[in-house]
Structure formats: structure tokens, C-alpha cells
Scaffold this motif. Structure first.
Motif, PDB file in Angstrom:
ATOM      1  N   GLN A  56     -74.763 -37.114  22.775  1.00 47.24           N
ATOM      2  CA  GLN A  56     -74.701 -38.537  22.418  1.00 47.24           C
ATOM      3  C   GLN A  56     -75.550 -39.370  23.379  1.00 47.24           C
ATOM      4  OE1 GLN A  56     -70.788 -40.157  21.648  1.00 47.24           O
ATOM      5  NE2 GLN A  56     -70.192 -38.426  20.372  1.00 47.24           N
ATOM      6  N   THR A  57     -75.519 -39.016  24.647  1.00 49.24           N
ATOM      7  CA  THR A  57     -76.320 -39.771  25.626  1.00 49.24           C
ATOM      8  C   THR A  57     -77.804 -39.662  25.289  1.00 49.24           C
ATOM      9  OG1 THR A  57     -74.644 -39.383  27.328  1.00 49.24           O
ATOM     10  CG2 THR A  57     -76.853 -39.987  28.086  1.00 49.24           C
ATOM     11  N   GLY A  58     -78.262 -38.437  25.055  1.00 47.40           N
ATOM     12  CA  GLY A  58     -79.661 -38.257  24.679  1.00 47.40           C
ATOM     13  C   GLY A  58     -79.978 -38.925  23.357  1.00 47.40           C
ATOM     14  N   GLY A  59     -79.009 -38.913  22.465  1.00 50.34           N
ATOM     15  CA  GLY A  59     -79.216 -39.532  21.162  1.00 50.34           C
ATOM     16  C   GLY A  59     -79.509 -41.010  21.255  1.00 50.34           C
ATOM     17  N   TRP A  60     -78.874 -41.698  22.202  1.00 53.79           N
ATOM     18  CA  TRP A  60     -79.149 -43.133  22.337  1.00 53.79           C
ATOM     19  C   TRP A  60     -80.597 -43.376  22.715  1.00 53.79           C
ATOM     20  CZ3 TRP A  60     -76.276 -45.716  19.570  1.00 53.79           C
ATOM     21  CH2 TRP A  60     -74.885 -45.568  19.534  1.00 53.79           C
ATOM     22  N   LEU A  61     -81.161 -42.525  23.548  1.00 55.04           N
ATOM     23  CA  LEU A  61     -82.576 -42.705  23.906  1.00 55.04           C
ATOM     24  C   LEU A  61     -83.471 -42.476  22.683  1.00 55.04           C
ATOM     25  CD1 LEU A  61     -84.676 -43.049  26.331  1.00 55.04           C
ATOM     26  CD2 LEU A  61     -84.970 -40.601  26.068  1.00 55.04           C
ATOM     27  N   LEU A  62     -83.180 -41.426  21.923  1.00 51.88           N
ATOM     28  CA  LEU A  62     -84.025 -41.117  20.769  1.00 51.88           C
ATOM     29  C   LEU A  62     -83.926 -42.205  19.704  1.00 51.88           C
ATOM     30  CD1 LEU A  62     -83.318 -37.291  20.463  1.00 51.88           C
ATOM     31  CD2 LEU A  62     -85.298 -38.411  21.502  1.00 51.88           C
ATOM     32  N   LEU A  63     -82.718 -42.710  19.509  1.00 52.65           N
ATOM     33  CA  LEU A  63     -82.547 -43.793  18.537  1.00 52.65           C
ATOM     34  C   LEU A  63     -83.300 -45.051  18.991  1.00 52.65           C
ATOM     35  CD1 LEU A  63     -78.770 -43.224  17.799  1.00 52.65           C
ATOM     36  CD2 LEU A  63     -80.587 -43.138  16.085  1.00 52.65           C
ATOM     37  N   ALA A  64     -83.173 -45.353  20.274  1.00 50.89           N
ATOM     38  CA  ALA A  64     -83.863 -46.533  20.805  1.00 50.89           C
ATOM     39  C   ALA A  64     -85.373 -46.362  20.741  1.00 50.89           C
ATOM     40  CB  ALA A  64     -83.425 -46.789  22.244  1.00 50.89           C
ATOM     41  N   ASN A  65     -85.809 -45.136  20.970  1.00 52.21           N
ATOM     42  CA  ASN A  65     -87.235 -44.820  20.991  1.00 52.21           C
ATOM     43  C   ASN A  65     -87.922 -45.223  19.684  1.00 52.21           C
ATOM     44  OD1 ASN A  65     -89.255 -43.870  22.564  1.00 52.21           O
ATOM     45  ND2 ASN A  65     -88.841 -41.706  22.246  1.00 52.21           N
ATOM     46  N   GLN A  66     -87.197 -45.159  18.611  1.00 49.84           N
ATOM     47  CA  GLN A  66     -87.768 -45.509  17.297  1.00 49.84           C
ATOM     48  C   GLN A  66     -87.031 -46.696  16.687  1.00 49.84           C
ATOM     49  OE1 GLN A  66     -86.856 -42.378  14.537  1.00 49.84           O
ATOM     50  NE2 GLN A  66     -85.439 -41.503  16.020  1.00 49.84           N
ATOM     51  N   ARG A  67     -86.381 -47.427  17.555  1.00 51.96           N
ATOM     52  CA  ARG A  67     -85.673 -48.653  17.155  1.00 51.96           C
ATOM     53  C   ARG A  67     -84.805 -48.437  15.920  1.00 51.96           C
ATOM     54  NH1 ARG A  67     -89.718 -50.234  20.277  1.00 51.96           N
ATOM     55  NH2 ARG A  67     -89.481 -52.122  21.506  1.00 51.96           N
ATOM     56  N   PHE A  68     -84.072 -47.341  15.973  1.00 49.89           N
ATOM     57  CA  PHE A  68     -83.080 -47.025  14.944  1.00 49.89           C
ATOM     58  C   PHE A  68     -83.706 -46.914  13.546  1.00 49.89           C
ATOM     59  CE2 PHE A  68     -79.041 -47.141  17.283  1.00 49.89           C
ATOM     60  CZ  PHE A  68     -79.512 -47.570  18.510  1.00 49.89           C
ATOM     61  N   GLY A  69     -84.955 -46.482  13.514  1.00 51.40           N
ATOM     62  CA  GLY A  69     -85.619 -46.261  12.233  1.00 51.40           C
ATOM     63  C   GLY A  69     -85.193 -44.976  11.569  1.00 51.40           C
ATOM     64  N   ASN A  70     -84.711 -44.028  12.351  1.00 55.22           N
ATOM     65  CA  ASN A  70     -84.200 -42.761  11.838  1.00 55.22           C
ATOM     66  C   ASN A  70     -82.927 -42.399  12.588  1.00 55.22           C
ATOM     67  OD1 ASN A  70     -86.226 -41.626   9.896  1.00 55.22           O
ATOM     68  ND2 ASN A  70     -87.583 -41.908  11.650  1.00 55.22           N
ATOM     69  N   MET A  71     -82.172 -41.473  11.999  1.00 57.06           N
ATOM     70  CA  MET A  71     -80.993 -40.938  12.655  1.00 57.06           C
ATOM     71  C   MET A  71     -81.383 -39.649  13.372  1.00 57.06           C
ATOM     72  SD  MET A  71     -77.869 -41.280  13.416  1.00 57.06           S
ATOM     73  CE  MET A  71     -76.385 -40.387  13.827  1.00 57.06           C
ATOM     74  N   VAL A  72     -80.615 -39.281  14.382  1.00 52.21           N
ATOM     75  CA  VAL A  72     -80.839 -38.006  15.059  1.00 52.21           C
ATOM     76  C   VAL A  72     -79.592 -37.145  14.918  1.00 52.21           C
ATOM     77  CG1 VAL A  72     -82.542 -38.940  16.641  1.00 52.21           C
ATOM     78  CG2 VAL A  72     -80.143 -38.964  17.303  1.00 52.21           C
ATOM     79  N   PHE A  73     -79.828 -35.874  14.665  1.00 56.35           N
ATOM     80  CA  PHE A  73     -78.724 -34.925  14.455  1.00 56.35           C
ATOM     81  C   PHE A  73     -78.916 -33.742  15.402  1.00 56.35           C
ATOM     82  CE2 PHE A  73     -79.434 -37.092  10.411  1.00 56.35           C
ATOM     83  CZ  PHE A  73     -78.165 -37.496  10.064  1.00 56.35           C
ATOM     84  N   LEU A  74     -77.853 -33.391  16.109  1.00 52.61           N
ATOM     85  CA  LEU A  74     -77.932 -32.245  17.013  1.00 52.61           C
ATOM     86  C   LEU A  74     -78.168 -30.977  16.198  1.00 52.61           C
ATOM     87  CD1 LEU A  74     -77.660 -31.198  19.937  1.00 52.61           C
ATOM     88  CD2 LEU A  74     -75.207 -30.932  19.510  1.00 52.61           C
ATOM     89  N   ALA A  75     -79.189 -30.222  16.576  1.00 50.15           N
ATOM     90  CA  ALA A  75     -79.546 -29.023  15.818  1.00 50.15           C
ATOM     91  C   ALA A  75     -79.407 -27.747  16.640  1.00 50.15           C
ATOM     92  CB  ALA A  75     -80.985 -29.141  15.302  1.00 50.15           C
ATOM     93  N   LYS A  76     -79.564 -27.873  17.949  1.00 44.33           N
ATOM     94  CA  LYS A  76     -79.546 -26.647  18.751  1.00 44.33           C
ATOM     95  C   LYS A  76     -79.146 -26.980  20.180  1.00 44.33           C
ATOM     96  CE  LYS A  76     -82.593 -22.985  20.433  1.00 44.33           C
ATOM     97  NZ  LYS A  76     -83.968 -22.491  20.461  1.00 44.33           N
ATOM     98  N   VAL A  77     -78.356 -26.105  20.760  1.00 37.23           N
ATOM     99  CA  VAL A  77     -77.984 -26.225  22.169  1.00 37.23           C
ATOM    100  C   VAL A  77     -78.439 -24.952  22.865  1.00 37.23           C
ATOM    101  CG1 VAL A  77     -76.103 -26.486  23.825  1.00 37.23           C
ATOM    102  CG2 VAL A  77     -75.979 -27.647  21.601  1.00 37.23           C
ATOM    103  N   ARG A  78     -79.214 -25.120  23.910  1.00 38.23           N
ATOM    104  CA  ARG A  78     -79.769 -23.950  24.598  1.00 38.23           C
ATOM    105  C   ARG A  78     -79.443 -24.022  26.081  1.00 38.23           C
ATOM    106  NH1 ARG A  78     -86.188 -22.882  25.335  1.00 38.23           N
ATOM    107  NH2 ARG A  78     -86.055 -20.821  26.236  1.00 38.23           N
ATOM    108  N   ASP A  79     -79.218 -22.869  26.645  1.00 36.95           N
ATOM    109  CA  ASP A  79     -78.977 -22.763  28.090  1.00 36.95           C
ATOM    110  C   ASP A  79     -77.860 -23.687  28.561  1.00 36.95           C
ATOM    111  OD1 ASP A  79     -80.973 -20.890  28.317  1.00 36.95           O
ATOM    112  OD2 ASP A  79     -82.518 -22.349  28.819  1.00 36.95           O
TER     113      ASP A  79
END
Lengths: 157, 93
Positions: A56-79
Motif C-alpha cells: 500500500q505504501t508503494g502504491g501511493w507513490l505509483l498512484l501519485a506518479n500518474q495523478r491517479f490516472g490508473n489503478m495499481v494492483f499487486l502482482a508479485k512479491v519477491r524476496d
């Protein structure tokens, strides 16, 4: 944190899309039904919720990065590494750094700290896709305001 | 120096656990190699990193959906490698 509502981030304290960095405060509640099962007599924050906090923390950056033009969905967790137990009442700081901003996906490195000590870390891959409904976008914008994402990042108009 | 195809084929083999000798320039990433969308994200990440590019996957998907391009153009490996070479050349220009 409101674990029952999957609200893991209390407050975004730093959000800098230019350098690809976000930090957030996340206080583990003193009590929650989650702790009744995880575990009886030994309440600790489930590891999957530590990972969700980073996501969720990373998601806020990605959402802000595109000014909420798209949604982000967790797809993979590594390491993923869960390095220590986290007790009720613990003040956590989540941090996520943009590793790669791809087309239709993004990769971030997250770490979770308690009192300056790392308790969890993971590399997270997200799908970036159009919001499935306008209502979800509206809810995400409302949630962004609740956690303190600055207005300048909230509008793609 | 390895060709673009060799580099991409090695990445696909390692990322998707596909025997290297089954991957040819004529292979379709989805239809022949069975790479699903999540594994393709891993491959895309590896390609982006290795070649220092950002493959425009959203644009390619839109072109296919709008009938402006065939999936072969982007998902048959020789086509994919040609796209990568073009992106690398454009970046260097």
C-alpha cells in the motif's frame, strides 16, 4: 492501521515521485480481532499484513506518479523477508523506493522499520491498469486525502 | 557479443523455466511458449533493465486490440527483438 478494513497506512510522511521515494507512518493497533487468531495469547502482526503495508505504501507513490490516472494492483512479491515479530501498539515506518517504472507495470523495493530496525522487506511488482470503475477511483482519491497525499498529486485532469 | 535474440531467449528460459533449446526466433511467447501475463511482466522487466529501455507494452496492447497490429508483431520473438533493437537505436540517436 485499521486491520479489519485493510487500511494499513495512517499517514504518508514523504512522497517524492521525482526521486521515486515514499515513506509512511503505520501504527499497529493495540487491539484487533486479527490478534485473536494470530495468535491466541501471542498477538503479532501477520507477515502477510506487513507485506500488504509495504504494497500500500508503494502504491501511493505509483498512484501519485500518474495523478491517479490508473489503478495499481499487486502482482508479485519477491524476496520477502519477515525479520522480526511486530507486537500490537508498535509504531512502524514503511518506505518504498521505485526500482523500475515500466509500461503497464512497476517494480518497487519496500522495507518496514520499527524503531529504526528493519522488520520486513520485499520487492513488489504491480500491474498498472485503468480503474475498473469511476467509483473505485473516487474511493482511492478519498483514501489518499485521508492519509495525507498532497492535492497536487490527486488530479490527472 | 550476444544477439538480441540470444539475450532475450536466455532471459525467457531463466525467468519462465523453459528449456532454452525450445525457444526459437519463430516462437510465439504466448501461443508456443505458454508465457502467461505475470511471467511476461518478469520478462519485460528483465528486458527493460538489460537494454535500458521501456518497452511500450500498453501501446502495443492497444494497437493489437484496435486491430492496428497483430500479436505476431510483438509476441513472436523475432518481432519482439526487432522492436527492442528499434527502441535501443532510438534511445542512442
Amino acid at each position: 492501521m485499521r486491520l479489519e478494513y485493510f487500511q494499513m497506512v495512517d499517514r504518508v510522511t514523504l512522497l517524492d515521485p521525482a526521486v521515486g521515494l515514499v515513506r509512511a507512518d503505520c501504527r499497529v493497533p493495540d487491539a484487533s480481532p486479527v490478534f485473536e487468531g494470530h495468535f491466541p495469547g501471542h498477538p503479532i502482526l501477520p507477515g502477510v499484513l506487513m507485506i500488504e503495508t509495504l504494497a500500500q505504501t508503494g502504491g501511493w507513490l505509483l498512484l501519485a506518479n500518474q495523478r491517479f490516472g490508473n489503478m495499481v494492483f499487486l502482482a508479485k512479491v519477491r524476496d520477502a523477508k519477515l525479520r522480526a515479530f511486530v507486537a500490537p501498539g508498535t509504531a512502524l515506518e514503511a518506505e518504498a523506493r521505485l526500482v523500475h517504472d515500466g509500461s503497464g507495470y512497476a517494480v518497487m523495493a519496500g522495507r518496514l522499520l520499527a524503531g529504526g530496525r528493519m522488520v520486513a522487506e520485499a520487492e513488489l511488482t504491480y500491474r498498472v491498469a485503468p480503474f475498473p470503475t469511476p467509483a473505485l477511483r473516487a474511493q482511492m482519491l478519498a483514501a489518499a486525502r485521508r492519509v495525507g497525499v498532497a492535492e497536487e498529486w490527486l488530479d490527472d485532469a | 557479443m550476444a544477439s538480441t535474440f540470444d539475450t532475450v531467449a536466455d532471459m525467457i528460459s531463466e525467468t519462465c523455466d523453459i528449456p532454452r533449446d525450445t525457444i526459437t526466433p519463430e516462437s510465439h511467447a504466448i501461443n508456443d511458449l505458454g508465457i502467461d501475463s505475470l511471467d511476461f511482466l518478469d520478462v519485460a522487466f528483465a528486458i527493460d533493465k538489460a537494454f535500458g529501455i521501456k518497452m511500450p507494452l500498453e501501446q502495443w496492447t492497444a494497437e493489437v486490440n484496435e486491430g492496428k497490429a497483430s500479436t505476431d508483431q510483438y509476441f513472436v520473438l523475432k518481432g519482439l527483438c526487432a522492436q527492442i533493437d528499434a527502441l535501443v537505436a532510438a534511445k542512442a540517436a
